[in-house]
Design an enzyme around this catalytic site. Structure first.
Site, PDB file in Angstrom:
ATOM      1  N   HIS A   1      11.378   6.117  16.268  1.00  0.00           N
ATOM      2  CA  HIS A   1      10.038   6.176  15.684  1.00  0.00           C
ATOM      3  C   HIS A   1       9.190   5.124  16.399  1.00  0.00           C
ATOM      4  O   HIS A   1       9.119   3.968  16.002  1.00  0.00           O
ATOM      5  CB  HIS A   1      10.089   5.890  14.186  1.00  0.00           C
ATOM      6  CG  HIS A   1       8.731   5.724  13.563  1.00  0.00           C
ATOM      7  ND1 HIS A   1       7.850   6.771  13.420  1.00  0.00           N
ATOM      8  CD2 HIS A   1       8.101   4.633  13.064  1.00  0.00           C
ATOM      9  CE1 HIS A   1       6.739   6.327  12.849  1.00  0.00           C
ATOM     10  NE2 HIS A   1       6.866   5.028  12.632  1.00  0.00           N
TER      11      HIS A   1
ATOM     12  N   ALA B   1       4.006   1.645  -1.048  1.00  0.00           N
ATOM     13  CA  ALA B   1       4.687   1.767  -2.341  1.00  0.00           C
ATOM     14  C   ALA B   1       3.721   2.197  -3.430  1.00  0.00           C
ATOM     15  O   ALA B   1       4.078   2.987  -4.314  1.00  0.00           O
ATOM     16  CB  ALA B   1       5.347   0.442  -2.709  1.00  0.00           C
TER      17      ALA B   1
ATOM     18  N   GLN C   1       0.811  -1.216   0.000  1.00  0.00           N
ATOM     19  CA  GLN C   1       0.000   0.000   0.000  1.00  0.00           C
ATOM     20  C   GLN C   1       0.845   1.267   0.000  1.00  0.00           C
ATOM     21  O   GLN C   1       0.528   2.222  -0.700  1.00  0.00           O
ATOM     22  CB  GLN C   1      -0.932  -0.003   1.224  1.00  0.00           C
ATOM     23  CG  GLN C   1      -1.973  -1.086   1.215  1.00  0.00           C
ATOM     24  CD  GLN C   1      -3.392  -0.534   1.283  1.00  0.00           C
ATOM     25  OE1 GLN C   1      -3.597   0.652   1.513  1.00  0.00           O
ATOM     26  NE2 GLN C   1      -4.349  -1.404   1.085  1.00  0.00           N
TER      27      GLN C   1
ATOM     28  N   ASN D   1      10.815  -8.287  10.546  1.00  0.00           N
ATOM     29  CA  ASN D   1      11.359  -7.303   9.610  1.00  0.00           C
ATOM     30  C   ASN D   1      12.874  -7.195   9.693  1.00  0.00           C
ATOM     31  O   ASN D   1      13.525  -6.802   8.721  1.00  0.00           O
ATOM     32  CB  ASN D   1      10.700  -5.947   9.835  1.00  0.00           C
ATOM     33  CG  ASN D   1       9.261  -5.947   9.356  1.00  0.00           C
ATOM     34  OD1 ASN D   1       8.904  -6.695   8.453  1.00  0.00           O
ATOM     35  ND2 ASN D   1       8.424  -5.119   9.958  1.00  0.00           N
TER      36      ASN D   1
ATOM     37  N   GLY E   1      10.098   0.352   6.957  1.00  0.00           N
ATOM     38  CA  GLY E   1       9.462  -0.690   7.762  1.00  0.00           C
ATOM     39  C   GLY E   1       9.843  -0.612   9.228  1.00  0.00           C
ATOM     40  O   GLY E   1      10.987  -0.323   9.581  1.00  0.00           O
ATOM     41  N   ASN E   2       8.899  -0.895  10.096  1.00  0.00           N
ATOM     42  CA  ASN E   2       9.116  -0.787  11.543  1.00  0.00           C
ATOM     43  C   ASN E   2       9.617  -2.095  12.156  1.00  0.00           C
ATOM     44  O   ASN E   2       9.364  -3.162  11.630  1.00  0.00           O
ATOM     45  CB  ASN E   2       7.801  -0.379  12.213  1.00  0.00           C
ATOM     46  CG  ASN E   2       7.490   1.084  11.983  1.00  0.00           C
ATOM     47  OD1 ASN E   2       8.353   1.934  12.114  1.00  0.00           O
ATOM     48  ND2 ASN E   2       6.256   1.375  11.613  1.00  0.00           N
TER      49      ASN E   2
END
Length: 326
Positions: free
Chosen positions: A188, A18, A16, A106, A131-132
């Site tokens: 973050h 991207a 989504q 991730n 990415g988190n």
């Protein structure tokens, strides 16, 4: 007229974020309206059909700046000789997910991507990680790509900055353009540090317009910190369109800088002017120099409130780092 062409990779190409970001990139929002783009869009094996659909839409958009569009499930092909990479591909955070769950899933993804970057990308390529948990993911990618310049790895804190910027604008009842020096430090996460003490409204200290310190500390700061969770709770999915816009703005601040602009980015803490530990990815206020490099803005004071929040955020980053085996 195209004056130069940059080679750009985008991972997570069927996701989504991207999907929104690619069209902004193709329009020239990142590199400018005179810069051609050799675009490589990557996603994992099994997404070939969806990738072909993304390419169709980019073709149908008839973007003059797109010199070439390649879709691929090979990281080597995606990263070969690139000038910039936007590492969007990751497992998105869902309702009830803990950061440690995301870090395990991730972290493995970005480690693989870092290794591929190390063998194929240009040494001075700029790498933007989305990415988190993004600070630690960026740190993992950086440490798996030792051939690349550490200063060129960026973890996206721009969405946090934008959220804070918007809240201050609404509270002060002024246009967004009247609010400047919006700073987010640290991680973050829900322990990020939205530093209102540096902000200006109409070039004057924020306290002259928003005198309610209690609102700043106890409403605005927690609201920015928890905004990602609030979006997930409301729409059942993590932020996508706003994240894509923030990513485009984060890169634009580097490739098309505005004079005097401050921007928040998670960058390598080596030799930072605040005495924080090295070998971290930490959110700092930055600005571009005439040399084309960024600098961490030095000498900003921290009051007791901000200093306390900074320590909490730093501790979280150190804990995340300690949990990772490179």
């Amino acid at each position: 007229m195209v004056s130069q062409t940059v080679s750009v990779a985008v991972t997570g190409g069927t996701g989504q974020i991207a999907y929104s970001f690619l069209f902004s990139l193709a329009h020239g929002d990142v590199f400018g309206l005179d810069c051609g783009i050799d675009l490589r869009i990557y996603d994992i094996p099994g997404t070939e059909r969806a990738l072909s659909g993304v390419r169709m839409e980019l073709d149908d958009g008839a973007f003059p700046l797109l010199q070439r569009v390649q879709v691929t499930t090979s990281l080597h092909d995606a990263f070969d000789g690139i000038d910039a990479a936007f590492l969007i591909g990751s497992v998105p955070r869902g309702p009830g997910m803990e950061r440690r769950d995301l870090l395990k899933k991730n972290g493995e993804i970005v480690a693989t991507q870092g290794k591929a970057l190390n063998t194929t990308a240009k040494r001075d390529a700029k790498i933007f990680v989305v990415g988190n948990p993004v600070n630690t993911n960026c740190w993992i990618a950086m440490n798996h790509a030792p051939r690349l310049l550490r200063k060129n790895f960026h973890a996206m804190l721009r969405l946090d900055q934008n959220r804070m910027h918007s809240m201050l604008s609404h509270r002060a009842e002024v246009p967004l353009s009247a609010v400047s020096q919006v700073v987010v430090w640290g991680n973050h996460s829900a322990k990020q540090v939205p530093d209102f003490t540096q902000a200006l409204i109409n070039d004057r200290p924020i306290a002259e317009t928003i005198a309610d310190r209690d609102w700043l500390e106890n409403i605005m700061v927690p609201s920015v910190q928890s905004r990602g969770s609030a979006v997930i709770e409301a729409r059942g999915k993590s932020s996508a369109a706003s994240a894509a816009r923030a990513l485009a703005e984060a890169a634009r601040s580097i490739y098309q800088p505005k004079e005097g602009e401050w921007f928040s980015s998670g960058v390598c803490s080596d030799h930072n002017p605040y005495g924080l530990p090295e070998d971290l990815i930490f959110g700092f206020p930055c600005r571009m120099l005439a040399t084309g490099e960024y600098e961490v803005i030095p000498g900003l004071p921290w009051d007791a409130f901000i200093r306390g929040k900074m320590q909490i955020s730093l501790d979280e980053i150190l804990q995340e780092k300690a949990s990772v085996s490179l």
